[in-house]
Structure formats: C-alpha cells, structure tokens
Design a protein around this motif. Sequence first.
Motif: not given
Length: 361
Positions: A158-178
């Motif tokens: 889904k775009v644009p990305y909204s802060t209301d979106d679920r973000v439970d599927n990081p595709v990198s460790l960097y993303a997971a740390t953030k």
Amino acid sequence: MTNINLKGKTVFVTGGMGFIGANTILELLRSVEPIHIVSVDSRTDYYDVSLKDWRLEQIREEAKQHPDSTFEFFLGDISDRELIEGIFNKYHPDIVVNLAAQAGVRYSIENPDSYIQSNMIGFYNLLEACRHSYDNGQKGVDHFVYASSSSVYGSNKKVPYSTDDRVDNPVSLYAATKKSNELMAHAYSKLYDIPSTGLRFFTVYGPAGRPDMAYYGFTDKLIKGEKIQIFNYGNCKRDFTYIDDIVHGVKLVMEKAPERKKGEDGLPIPPYAVYNIGNNQPENLLDFVDILQQELVRAEVLPNDFDFESHKELVPMQPGDVPITFADTEPLERDFGFKPSTSLREGLKRFAEWYRQNYKL
C-alpha cells in the motif's frame, strides 16, 4: 503539543559528524541564539572518515560566528553507557536528538553486530538517561526526538506509506532495529512520561551526504568511467528528500513535544508520536539518474560529450531493498506546517556543485 522555545536551551545531538546530524547542528547554530549544543559521534569507518571530519570542521567554524552559543563535541559511542551518563550529568540537556545509528540496509546483511550495538544498546542507553533526568525532582528532558526510517515499511504494497500502516514485516535487520526503537520509545514514554517523537526519514540526499547512497556512488563511478547498476531494472521509485528540507522538519518537531496527559487510571497517556518525513513525491530511479548526470555535466564534473547510456546497467533487485518508498506526510504538514520546497533538480544541482568544489575537479 507543548511548545518549546529553543533559545538558551541545551540540545544533545548524537551522530553530530553524520549527514543529518551535522546539518541539524549547523541550522540550530544559525537560527537560534543563544543555544548550547553538545554532540557525540563514534566516527566509524563505515564510510570515508575524512567526510565526517570535514562536516565537524564546518560546525566548528560556524560556532565561532556565534559567541553567545556553545558547541561541545565528544568522540565516542552511544553504546558506551558511562559516556552518555556523564554527558547527561554534566550538561542536563533539555532536548535530545538521536541521529546516531549504524545506517544502511545492505550493510546490515553483512555486519549485523554494529546494528545491535548502536541502534539497540545505544538507543536504550539514551532512553535510560532520559528516564533518570527526572530523578530527585529535576526538570529533565523536555523532548526526545529520534531518527527512525522508511525501511520499517518493508515490502508494504500500500502506498503512500502511512504511520497508521502495520509495520511488522521488516526485510532487513536495519529496519527491524528502527521499528524496535519506536517500540522502546513508546514503552519509555508510557512508563516514565518522556515526550518522544520518532521521524521516519525517506531517502535523504544533498551536498556532503553519505557516500553509500546511490547518487553519491553513481557520481564516483561515472567519473571513473565505470558502469552504474540500476536495480530492479530501473523500476524503483524513491521519495528523495533534500537535506535542508529534512533539517527544517527536524527543527519544527524539536519545538513541539507531544503533550503529557493522564488517563482515567491516573497513569500517563504516552506523550509519543511518530511521523513520516519525506518529499511526498516519489521519483523513478531512471529519471533521478538522468537528472543527476545532466547536473554533473552542467557543473563540469562530467564532460559535455559524456555518453551516459553506455555507462548504465539495469540489474535485478538487491536483497533487503524495496521497489518503492512514498511518504504520506499529511500528519507532519497538519501538525507542524512542514512542506518540502526543494525540487529534485535543484537539490542535485547543489550536490553536483559541492562535489566539483570539494573534489577539486
């Protein structure tokens, strides 16, 4: 929102030799007087340290122009708890802006340790220091502002990305740390009533930026006559955001902290917020590269007859990358009046001119 007047305040900026950190400090010195800035940076060799030294020198020169303000710099790592506690005990910062982090998506695949050290342990140390800044009835930290990343959206369709979106599927460790940083900040906001705001940055670029970013790496390669690789066969879009627009947004956010409130149970409602900070206008990577080479030719970094077509190679997507980043920045515009004003061509023109001047071409 709680309004904060930055005049006379002590601001602790981590990652002060970094791209966003250094430019944030420069903007604060230029636009707020007096202001007292304390900074720390570990000066890692993730990329050319001479560029970090150059940025620090720019800050020191700027600080000399503002005798009523102060700038103190410490070489060290935010994962060093003693260092962080020492800075808090000596300077009692009013605002903390955490821009120190191990950056980069691809690097996190090869060197995960540095991400845990800086992005997790370092972040925890800062939260703990903020928590204890209120001990014994002290006023403590007014606002904790920290860098998150558009990488938390992973491969969201889904775009644009909204802060209301679920973000439970990081595709990198960097993303997971953030994403972890956002969760940790929320917990500390709830438990200790620390006003905190996270900013999900979208592809920041400009003069003296990070050499691992595409536009900088492309320039280095083109000058050497090497081919540049354009991922996903050019079918990538990025919400490129010019550094001055980013810094303007960071300063606006620093000046307004989420309000402290009590819930019906008498406990704090977390004074916590997360915003996207981007250009709200994704650009196709092929168009971006085309404008970049035009501006490099115009700035005489590349020759007039440069054959761009023979220097580009379309290749598949890299692990950890995503095909599009696109920020929904309406909340930031609504709450802070944030509106980026630098066009892609203008931003790349300034980068090309800086590159020519600083690499003495």
